[in-house]
Motif scaffolding. Structure first.
Motif, PDB file in Angstrom:
ATOM      1  N   LEU A   4       0.830  -1.197   0.000  1.00 20.72           N
ATOM      2  CA  LEU A   4       0.000   0.000   0.000  1.00 20.72           C
ATOM      3  C   LEU A   4       0.870   1.255   0.000  1.00 20.72           C
ATOM      4  CD1 LEU A   4      -2.685   1.528   0.252  1.00 20.72           C
ATOM      5  CD2 LEU A   4      -2.546   1.173   2.740  1.00 20.72           C
ATOM      6  N   GLY A   5       1.851   1.299   0.890  1.00 18.35           N
ATOM      7  CA  GLY A   5       2.725   2.457   0.965  1.00 18.35           C
ATOM      8  C   GLY A   5       3.499   2.688  -0.318  1.00 18.35           C
ATOM      9  N   ALA A   6       3.988   1.584  -0.914  1.00 16.26           N
ATOM     10  CA  ALA A   6       4.738   1.707  -2.164  1.00 16.26           C
ATOM     11  C   ALA A   6       3.859   2.234  -3.288  1.00 16.26           C
ATOM     12  CB  ALA A   6       5.328   0.347  -2.538  1.00 16.26           C
ATOM     13  N   ALA A  62     -12.023   3.438   4.334  1.00 20.69           N
ATOM     14  CA  ALA A  62     -12.456   3.550   2.943  1.00 20.69           C
ATOM     15  C   ALA A  62     -12.594   5.012   2.542  1.00 20.69           C
ATOM     16  CB  ALA A  62     -13.791   2.820   2.753  1.00 20.69           C
ATOM     17  N   GLN A  63     -12.993   5.869   3.495  1.00 18.00           N
ATOM     18  CA  GLN A  63     -13.141   7.296   3.201  1.00 18.00           C
ATOM     19  C   GLN A  63     -11.780   7.926   2.918  1.00 18.00           C
ATOM     20  OE1 GLN A  63     -15.292   9.447   6.186  1.00 18.00           O
ATOM     21  NE2 GLN A  63     -15.302  11.361   5.048  1.00 18.00           N
ATOM     22  N   VAL A  64     -10.749   7.565   3.699  1.00 18.87           N
ATOM     23  CA  VAL A  64      -9.404   8.090   3.455  1.00 18.87           C
ATOM     24  C   VAL A  64      -8.887   7.585   2.109  1.00 18.87           C
ATOM     25  CG1 VAL A  64      -6.990   7.933   4.202  1.00 18.87           C
ATOM     26  CG2 VAL A  64      -8.782   8.437   5.869  1.00 18.87           C
ATOM     27  N   CYS A  65      -9.122   6.314   1.813  1.00 19.88           N
ATOM     28  CA  CYS A  65      -8.688   5.763   0.529  1.00 19.88           C
ATOM     29  C   CYS A  65      -9.359   6.489  -0.633  1.00 19.88           C
ATOM     30  CB  CYS A  65      -8.998   4.270   0.463  1.00 19.88           C
ATOM     31  SG  CYS A  65      -7.977   3.253   1.544  1.00 19.88           S
ATOM     32  N   GLU A  78      -7.269   1.563 -10.697  1.00 14.76           N
ATOM     33  CA  GLU A  78      -6.289   1.892  -9.658  1.00 14.76           C
ATOM     34  C   GLU A  78      -6.973   2.141  -8.316  1.00 14.76           C
ATOM     35  OE1 GLU A  78      -2.863   3.992 -12.471  1.00 14.76           O
ATOM     36  OE2 GLU A  78      -4.515   5.181 -11.637  1.00 14.76           O
ATOM     37  N   GLN A  79      -8.126   2.778  -8.345  1.00 16.54           N
ATOM     38  CA  GLN A  79      -8.873   2.987  -7.104  1.00 16.54           C
ATOM     39  C   GLN A  79      -9.264   1.649  -6.482  1.00 16.54           C
ATOM     40  OE1 GLN A  79     -11.897   6.197  -6.991  1.00 16.54           O
ATOM     41  NE2 GLN A  79     -11.385   6.506  -9.130  1.00 16.54           N
ATOM     42  N   LEU A  85      -5.709  -3.167  -1.480  1.00 20.27           N
ATOM     43  CA  LEU A  85      -4.475  -3.125  -0.688  1.00 20.27           C
ATOM     44  C   LEU A  85      -4.751  -2.675   0.738  1.00 20.27           C
ATOM     45  CD1 LEU A  85      -1.913  -1.553  -3.202  1.00 20.27           C
ATOM     46  CD2 LEU A  85      -2.077  -3.942  -2.488  1.00 20.27           C
ATOM     47  N   ALA A  86      -5.752  -1.817   0.912  1.00 16.61           N
ATOM     48  CA  ALA A  86      -6.097  -1.317   2.248  1.00 16.61           C
ATOM     49  C   ALA A  86      -7.081  -2.226   2.976  1.00 16.61           C
ATOM     50  CB  ALA A  86      -6.673   0.095   2.135  1.00 16.61           C
ATOM     51  N   GLY A  87      -7.423  -3.344   2.362  1.00 14.55           N
ATOM     52  CA  GLY A  87      -8.315  -4.297   3.019  1.00 14.55           C
ATOM     53  C   GLY A  87      -9.780  -4.040   2.818  1.00 14.55           C
ATOM     54  N   HIS A  88     -10.110  -3.236   1.803  1.00 14.05           N
ATOM     55  CA  HIS A  88     -11.514  -2.930   1.532  1.00 14.05           C
ATOM     56  C   HIS A  88     -11.929  -3.574   0.208  1.00 14.05           C
ATOM     57  CE1 HIS A  88     -11.341  -0.124   4.841  1.00 14.05           C
ATOM     58  NE2 HIS A  88     -10.348   0.521   4.259  1.00 14.05           N
ATOM     59  N   ALA A  89     -11.905  -4.892   0.172  1.00 16.06           N
ATOM     60  CA  ALA A  89     -12.301  -5.589  -1.046  1.00 16.06           C
ATOM     61  C   ALA A  89     -13.759  -5.307  -1.357  1.00 16.06           C
ATOM     62  CB  ALA A  89     -12.095  -7.097  -0.881  1.00 16.06           C
ATOM     63  N   ALA A  90     -14.064  -5.249  -2.655  1.00 14.92           N
ATOM     64  CA  ALA A  90     -15.445  -4.974  -3.080  1.00 14.92           C
ATOM     65  C   ALA A  90     -16.393  -6.017  -2.501  1.00 14.92           C
ATOM     66  CB  ALA A  90     -15.529  -4.956  -4.592  1.00 14.92           C
ATOM     67  N   ASP A  91     -17.479  -5.574  -1.931  1.00 11.42           N
ATOM     68  CA  ASP A  91     -18.461  -6.457  -1.319  1.00 11.42           C
ATOM     69  C   ASP A  91     -19.844  -5.928  -1.666  1.00 11.42           C
ATOM     70  OD1 ASP A  91     -20.170  -7.920   0.273  1.00 11.42           O
ATOM     71  OD2 ASP A  91     -18.929  -7.779   2.073  1.00 11.42           O
ATOM     72  N   PRO A  92     -20.623  -6.683  -2.463  1.00  8.79           N
ATOM     73  CA  PRO A  92     -21.943  -6.185  -2.879  1.00  8.79           C
ATOM     74  C   PRO A  92     -22.915  -5.965  -1.731  1.00  8.79           C
ATOM     75  CG  PRO A  92     -21.661  -8.498  -3.474  1.00  8.79           C
ATOM     76  CD  PRO A  92     -20.312  -8.001  -3.030  1.00  8.79           C
ATOM     77  N   SER A  93     -22.599  -6.505  -0.543  1.00  5.64           N
ATOM     78  CA  SER A  93     -23.498  -6.315   0.595  1.00  5.64           C
ATOM     79  C   SER A  93     -23.198  -5.029   1.350  1.00  5.64           C
ATOM     80  CB  SER A  93     -23.380  -7.499   1.562  1.00  5.64           C
ATOM     81  OG  SER A  93     -22.122  -7.513   2.213  1.00  5.64           O
ATOM     82  N   ARG A  94     -22.102  -4.349   1.000  1.00 10.67           N
ATOM     83  CA  ARG A  94     -21.710  -3.120   1.683  1.00 10.67           C
ATOM     84  C   ARG A  94     -22.064  -1.899   0.837  1.00 10.67           C
ATOM     85  NH1 ARG A  94     -17.999  -3.830   5.883  1.00 10.67           N
ATOM     86  NH2 ARG A  94     -18.189  -5.959   6.679  1.00 10.67           N
TER      87      ARG A  94
END
Length: 277
Positions: A4-6, A62-65, A78-79, A85-94
């Motif tokens: 993520l940092g890289a 997710a807001q910071v990302c 890229e988004q 990378l930040a652990g917010h994989a796409a989830d249709p329930s969210r």
């Protein structure tokens, strides 16, 4: 430095200052944005940018990302990569909070109007410079103060915005009916469930929640009490995106008022201040 940092460091290095509206003639020892410039554009602290790039930050929200993706002008792909990378994989329930590049392009073309993007729960995700000039800069606010429903019902204030009792009542009814529709679209989103539970402790929200009304929120009228130019009468119109249910809220002058001239003045002041940086 982790992945993520890289990635953030690489995207920052490739981003030309002129592309994001910053002066391009300042001497630079390295290519791209400075950390302070990225922090300013994303509405976070320089120290937090450093911690993200060095892999020392807890998982960014997710807001910071989304703010980083917007500041770095990332493509949709890229988004999505940044979110993973930040652990917010796409989830249709969210409830989706990722602002696609196509919506960002629309925002860039509507710079003459104050506008903001909210998710389906009415959390503020992004705004343009004129919105900040009219309503005050949201980057200086805590997360709760950026949420329309929390501000309206729990905090009892929309900042500089003023409504008549009738306008406020209609606005609140419409927001609650809209939120009810969102709960049926995302019944398993824990953040949404927690928001409803929190708001139900507020008597006015609890009263409206007891109603079975379900409807999308489309528009509202309000007057912005601006400290420099005085009252600005505005109409807000809501455009919902397909699939993600993001809400693009565009504010336009009320007919028969001097609001257009005041918006133009605030836009010009903003441009002048940017040129002086």
């Amino acid at each position: 430095m982790n992945q993520l940092g890289a990635a953030v460091r690489a995207w920052r290095s490739r981003t030309e200052p002129a592309v994001v509206g910053l002066p391009a003639n300042a001497p630079r020892r390295v290519a791209g944005l400075r950390r302070g410039e990225l922090a300013m554009l994303a509405g976070i602290s320089v120290e937090y940018v450093v911690r993200i790039e060095q892999g020392r930050a807890p998982t960014p929200s997710a807001q910071v990302c989304a703010a980083l993706a917007r500041a770095l002008r990332l493509s949709d792909e890229e988004q999505a990569h940044l979110m993973r990378l930040a652990g917010h994989a796409a989830d249709p329930s969210r409830v989706p909070r990722l602002i696609p590049e196509s919506l960002q392009r629309i925002m860039d073309q509507l710079s003459g109007s104050p506008l903001a993007v909210h998710d389906a729960t009415w959390a503020l995700l992004a705004w343009n410079p004129l919105y900040a000039a009219v309503f005050g800069d949201p980057s200086a606010l805590a997360a709760d103060d950026r949420h329309v429903l929390i501000r309206q019902f729990e905090l009892g204030s929309l900042g500089r915005a003023r409504q008549t009792p009738a306008e406020r009542a209609e606005f609140e009814k419409s927001l609650v009916a809209d939120l009810r529709a969102t709960t049926s679209r995302y019944p398993n989103d824990p953040t949404l469930t927690a928001l409803v539970a929190r708001l139900r402790r507020v008597p006015r929200f609890h009263e409206l929640w007891a109603s079975p009304s379900v409807a999308d929120h489309h528009s509202a009228a309000k007057v912005v009490e601006h400290p420099d130019v005085g009252d600005i009468p505005l109409e807000s119109n809501v455009l919902a995106t397909q699939g993600s249910n993001l809400r693009l809220v565009v504010y336009t002058p009320r007919a028969g008022t001097d609001a257009r001239g005041k918006l133009d003045l605030l836009a010009a002041i903003g441009i002048q201040q940017m040129n002086e940086i």
